[in-house]
Design an enzyme around this catalytic site. Structure first.
Site, PDB file in Angstrom:
ATOM      1  N   SER A 149      14.009  29.871  22.635  1.00 16.59           N
ATOM      2  CA  SER A 149      12.799  30.630  22.938  1.00 16.59           C
ATOM      3  C   SER A 149      12.862  31.095  24.385  1.00 16.59           C
ATOM      4  CB  SER A 149      11.583  29.717  22.723  1.00 16.59           C
ATOM      5  OG  SER A 149      10.423  30.305  23.213  1.00 16.59           O
ATOM      6  N   CYS A 150      12.206  32.205  24.691  1.00 20.15           N
ATOM      7  CA  CYS A 150      12.085  32.690  26.070  1.00 20.15           C
ATOM      8  C   CYS A 150      10.731  33.379  26.182  1.00 20.15           C
ATOM      9  CB  CYS A 150      13.240  33.611  26.426  1.00 20.15           C
ATOM     10  SG  CYS A 150      13.377  35.064  25.374  1.00 20.15           S
ATOM     11  N   LYS A 151      10.641  34.490  26.864  1.00 18.95           N
ATOM     12  CA  LYS A 151       9.351  35.187  26.949  1.00 18.95           C
ATOM     13  C   LYS A 151       9.143  36.105  25.744  1.00 18.95           C
ATOM     14  CE  LYS A 151       6.489  38.217  29.743  1.00 18.95           C
ATOM     15  NZ  LYS A 151       6.390  39.044  30.947  1.00 18.95           N
TER      16      LYS A 151
END
Length: 190
Positions: A149-151
């Protein structure tokens, strides 16, 4: 494929072109690139579509694949990540690849670990001891399922591909990442 020399270094740049698509991968001589890949994104016209190219080093030769030749990553939804967050399992981990200053602004998905992608792209190639020294927790075993996951999903997708090239076969990408999580839970965005 058109191999050309980069004016900035002694590294080789491979460029794949189609009528409105241009992609380049810089194959560095650094340790990380020998084990994985380093992506160079050239300036692109406003109407061009950039397609990622994956380079995998096999001994002394390097093979370049177009994005449509690369096997797709498993994609998980908010519901799956929420279930995993609510019921943590040591064999299934959520890996947030944002930088620590980004996490301070908005927060992190509960029960996830942070392995920053921009400052530590080589993390999945580190030995178990080096990994623990750098991040403060044990390196997951290669049979652990990793959900990245990231932004917005871009860095998470890249980190998942790198982890896959490091030997982690069971990887997935949370496509909406933090923005999707925030929209569904009411958490702050930045």
């Amino acid at each position: 494929m058109l191999p050309i020399r980069s004016p900035l270094s002694r590294s080789l740049v491979a460029v794949a072109s189609r009528p409105s698509q241009t992609t380049a991968v810089r194959l560095c001589t650094c340790m990380t690139a020998r084990r994985g890949l380093s992506v160079y994104r050239p300036p692109v016209r406003a109407n061009a579509v950039v397609t990622p190219v994956v380079a995998k080093s096999m001994g002394v030769r390097t093979y370049i694949k177009k994005a449509d030749e690369v096997e797709p990553l498993k994609v998980v939804t908010f519901e799956e990540v929420k279930k995993l967050s609510d019921n943590p399992d040591p064999k299934r981990l959520i890996v947030d690849v944002r930088e620590p200053h980004e996490l301070q602004k908005s927060g992190i998905i509960p029960n996830s670990i942070n392995v920053p992608f921009s400052t530590a792209p080589d993390a999945w190639f580190l030995s178990a001891d080096s990994f623990e020294d750098r991040f403060g927790f044990s390196k997951p075993s290669e049979d652990t399922e990793l959900v990245f996951s990231c932004k917005a999903g871009i860095r998470g997708n890249s980190a998942a591909r790198i982890a896959k090239s490091a030997g982690y076969e069971n990887v997935a990408s949370y496509e909406g990442s933090w923005l999707d999580w925030a929209r569904n839970t009411g958490a702050p965005t930045y």
